[in-house]
Enzyme design. Structure first.
Site, PDB file in Angstrom:
ATOM      1  N   PHE A 115      43.446   8.587  54.100  1.00 14.44           N
ATOM      2  CA  PHE A 115      43.845   9.961  53.791  1.00 14.44           C
ATOM      3  C   PHE A 115      44.494   9.887  52.419  1.00 14.44           C
ATOM      4  O   PHE A 115      45.212   8.932  52.125  1.00 14.44           O
ATOM      5  CB  PHE A 115      44.848  10.509  54.819  1.00 14.44           C
ATOM      6  CG  PHE A 115      44.217  10.789  56.151  1.00 14.44           C
ATOM      7  CD1 PHE A 115      43.677  12.038  56.437  1.00 14.44           C
ATOM      8  CD2 PHE A 115      44.153   9.798  57.114  1.00 14.44           C
ATOM      9  CE1 PHE A 115      43.076  12.287  57.663  1.00 14.44           C
ATOM     10  CE2 PHE A 115      43.555  10.039  58.343  1.00 14.44           C
ATOM     11  CZ  PHE A 115      43.011  11.288  58.620  1.00 14.44           C
ATOM     12  N   GLU A 174      47.406  -0.038  49.952  1.00  9.90           N
ATOM     13  CA  GLU A 174      46.827   0.870  48.956  1.00  9.90           C
ATOM     14  C   GLU A 174      47.005   0.345  47.536  1.00  9.90           C
ATOM     15  O   GLU A 174      46.099   0.464  46.708  1.00  9.90           O
ATOM     16  CB  GLU A 174      47.431   2.273  49.103  1.00  9.90           C
ATOM     17  CG  GLU A 174      46.895   3.066  50.295  1.00  9.90           C
ATOM     18  CD  GLU A 174      47.418   2.599  51.653  1.00  9.90           C
ATOM     19  OE1 GLU A 174      48.398   1.828  51.680  1.00  9.90           O
ATOM     20  OE2 GLU A 174      46.851   3.005  52.685  1.00  9.90           O
ATOM     21  N   HIS A 192      49.234  14.124  56.591  1.00 10.00           N
ATOM     22  CA  HIS A 192      47.769  14.053  56.638  1.00 10.00           C
ATOM     23  C   HIS A 192      47.182  15.366  56.135  1.00 10.00           C
ATOM     24  O   HIS A 192      46.132  15.801  56.586  1.00 10.00           O
ATOM     25  CB  HIS A 192      47.272  13.774  58.064  1.00 10.00           C
ATOM     26  CG  HIS A 192      47.570  12.394  58.536  1.00 10.00           C
ATOM     27  ND1 HIS A 192      48.822  12.006  58.956  1.00 10.00           N
ATOM     28  CD2 HIS A 192      46.799  11.286  58.628  1.00 10.00           C
ATOM     29  CE1 HIS A 192      48.799  10.733  59.299  1.00 10.00           C
ATOM     30  NE2 HIS A 192      47.587  10.271  59.117  1.00 10.00           N
ATOM     31  N   ASP A 217      46.910  11.257  51.259  1.00 11.97           N
ATOM     32  CA  ASP A 217      48.380  11.208  51.322  1.00 11.97           C
ATOM     33  C   ASP A 217      48.892   9.791  50.983  1.00 11.97           C
ATOM     34  O   ASP A 217      49.969   9.631  50.433  1.00 11.97           O
ATOM     35  CB  ASP A 217      48.859  11.576  52.725  1.00 11.97           C
ATOM     36  CG  ASP A 217      48.248  12.890  53.212  1.00 11.97           C
ATOM     37  OD1 ASP A 217      48.999  13.815  53.487  1.00 11.97           O
ATOM     38  OD2 ASP A 217      47.000  12.981  53.290  1.00 11.97           O
TER      39      ASP A 217
END
Ligand SMILES: Cc1ncc(C[n+]2csc(CCOP(=O)(O)OP(=O)(O)O)c2C)c(N)n1
Length: 635
Positions: free
Chosen positions: A392, A369, A436, A394
């Site tokens: 997601f 990420e 999630h 998160d």
């Protein structure tokens, strides 16, 4: 000064011996050799001037020296193609030399260190943290490792546009322990990007020696695990470093991908000027100064090869001294920035690009990420409009640093345009469990330079993604997965659906009480409003914020003035949630219009549990909203 005309053949240094750079076969002319000497001398003299200014308290913050390692900075940059829109490098605090080679001016460096109003960042950023992408340098942020993914993003644009350009990025021995270094390296390798990475083994990371930093002997052992070839070079042999970098840059330019060059050198000064280096073994500094100074070695080499006369070098010394004197005189008495200049420039105005032409392109990425967001930022600096997807939302926490420290600050601190979108599915009510189901908006609301949008309707889902892509600043786009396939709307064909960022929507008109919400709880609030109308005869207004940052204060104040009672509903947890910020704004702007306390319906302050009985209890439900609204209406 008339430079001699002979040339020095390269391919004889440590890099050549390592088998890589000799193949470059480059020869440095005597003009080039003298130019390299000029930059070495300029770096050292300018730093010495900065020390004098530091001791006079004219340098505002810390002073970071590159004494003993100027050779590798100058030589690596010198091996690049320089000029308007050629190669781009990203220097660290000890790469003053490379910045100068790329065309930064001594007066700019002095102004930066002294935080002058006319410094490249107008007093907003420190030392060498500034850019000129056309000249070919991108300033670092302090967070070590972050520039690797960002420079990968810049190199990605070179590749996509088929430009014969190369990126170069530095990392200290300590910095190679960061996650972003590894994520960025892997991302660049997988994409086969034209990127050269210089690992600076200067024996210290602040006071930490290599033995307690990593378990390998050489930094060059790190990159092969990512499929990146590496070479170790004597970093104080200027010609060897030049050769190795030239080889790597030429190779990258030919489409052969990333190359890692470890330069072994030594940081002869403390981490910063205040550091007394008490941790350095006795005699080590003297030994490096006497036996392995890069400038001395370079001079000896030129003189021994009879390529330059001492008078040529002395001419350069004199010229450098004059230039540094002139630069100092030009700026030392300049003012600091006026206090009120601190505010503008967090976001651009006007916020939207005129017209954009898109050629859509999808890129598969590693599960990285920070690298995804960092590379998107680099690509955005270069004019692309990246949309970085989190599988997601998160997992955006893994890129929190990159988004908040690098991306969001870029315009303010460095005047860098970073038009990019980070989007991802968020929210609960779907039995996704703690990792999630998150709603991370509050973690980012606190970040100047970022916009946050959170559509609740199909029209706004489309309208806001388009507006986000067209926006000149970075936007976090939150899409609630409970709304996927649940909320449907036929949008007329041919209509330009655009939702302006920063404008709330009146989802339902009412006069007794206002509910302010966003995302999935807009629908639960509307359901509650229906029930309150039917069962209690209450007229409830529902405001859908749509954009959380910047917040639509006018819409919030307007609804307060209309109904005089406010219930804020959000799915995120209570403490430090968005409701607190909304309540503070109402308090500041419309307190006297209130006929009751500002109430909140939110999730309980626990990580979101998985079991339906638990999740339903923790998240705000329609019943909770009805109950709170009844209480408030009766107040
Ligand atoms: C991610 C991160 N953690 C901590 C710091 C604080 N810090 C600044 S410089 C430094 C040491 C860096 O050492 P190295 O990467 O070897 O570079 P050098 O200073 O030796 O050039 C540290 C720990 C930082 N800037 N970034």
């Amino acid at each position: 000064m008339t430079p001699p005309t002979a040339a020095i053949p390269t391919g004889t240094g440590a890099a050549g011996a390592a088998g890589a750079a000799g193949a470059a076969g480059a020869a440095l002319s005597s003009d080039q050799l003298l130019e390299i000497y000029y930059y070495l001398r300029l770096t050292r003299t300018l730093e010495e001037r900065l020390v004098a200014l530091y001791r006079q308290s004219k340098v505002i913050g810390g002073l970071f020296r590159s004494l003993g390692q100027e050779g590798e900075s100058v030589a690596t940059a010198y091996a690049l193609e320089r000029g308007r829109n050629k190669d781009i490098l990203s220097p660290l605090i000890r790469n003053l030399g490379s910045l100068l080679v790329m065309g930064a001016q001594p007066v700019e460096i002095l102004r930066q260190y002294m935080a002058k109003a006319d410094s490249p960042t107008h007093g907003r950023e420190l030392n060498v943290h500034f850019n000129d992408l056309e000249k070919g340098y991108l300033g670092q942020i302090s967070h070590l490792g972050d520039m690797i993914p960002v420079m990968a993003g810049i190199a990605l644009t070179f590749k996509l546009r088929r430009e014969p350009r190369v990126g170069l990025v530095y990392i200290g021995d300590g910095g190679t322990s960061t996650g972003t270094f590894h994520e960025g390296l892997n991302f660049a390798a997988v994409q086969r990007l034209p990127l050269v990475v210089i690992g600076e083994y200067n024996h210290w990371a602040y006071s930490t020696p290599p033995e307690t930093q990593f378990a390998v002997k050489d930094l060059a052992e790190k990159s092969p695990g990512y499929g990146i070839p590496a070479v170790t070079v004597d970093g104080n042999d200027v010609v060897a470093v030049y050769e190795a970098t030239k080889f790597a840059a030429d190779r990258a330019r030919r489409g052969k991908g990333v190359h890692f060059i470890e330069v072994k050198t030594y940081r002869r000064k403390g981490h910063a000027e205040h550091d007394d280096q008490h941790y350095v073994p006795k005699g080590e500094l003297d030994k490096w100064a006497k036996e392995n100074d890069p400038v001395d070695r370079y001079v000896q080499r030129l003189l021994a090869a009879d390529l330059v006369g001492e008078s040529h070098l002395k001419d350069i010394d004199d010229r450098v001294r004059d230039e540094v004197d002139q630069a100092t005189d030009a700026c030392v008495d300049e003012p600091l920035p006026e206090a009120e200049t601190a505010l503008p420039g967090v976001l651009v105005d006007p916020p939207v690009a005129d017209t954009l032409w898109f050629k859509a392109l999808w890129i598969d990425t590693p599960i990285s990420e920070a690298a995804i967001v960092g590379a998107a930022a680099g690509a955005a600096h270069m004019g692309l409009r990246p949309v970085a997807e989190m599988q997601f939302i998160d997992f955006i926490s893994c890129a929190y640093d990159m988004l908040t420290n690098y991306v969001a600050t870029a315009r303010y601190r460095a005047g860098l345009s970073t038009p990019m979108v980070v989007r991802g599915p968020c929210g609960g009510y779907v039995r996704g469990g703690p990792f999630h189901s998150q709603n991370p908006e509050a973690a980012f609301l606190h970040t100047p330079g970022l916009k946050i949008v959170y559509p609740a309707t199909a029209r706004d889902a489309k309208g806001l993604i388009k507006a986000s892509i067209r926006d000149e600043d970075p936007v976090l786009y939150l899409e609630h997965k409970w709304l996927y396939r649940r909320i449907k709307e036929q949008l007329p064909e041919g209509e330009e659906v655009l939702t302006p960022i920063g404008e709330a929507r009146l989802a339902r008109e009412g006069k007794n009480l206002s509910i302010i919400s966003y995302g999935a709880t807009v629908w639960k609030s509307l359901e509650a409003a229906d029930r309150l109308a039917q069962e209690d005869g209450l007229s409830v207004e529902v405001v859908d914020l749509r954009t959380l940052l910047p917040m639509d204060d006018a819409a919030i104040v307007a609804t307060v003035k209309k109904t005089n009672k406010v219930l804020i509903v959000h799915e995120d947890t209570r403490t430090g949630g968005i409701a607190g910020e909304i309540a503070a704004r109402i308090n500041e702007q419309a307190f006297e219009w209130l006929d009751g306390p500002i109430m909140r319906v939110t999730a309980h302050d626990v990580p979101l549990p998985y079991a339906p009985t638990l999740e339903d209890f923790v998240l705000p439900q329609t019943d909770d909203i009805v109950k709170a609204a009844r209480w408030l209406a009766a107040y």
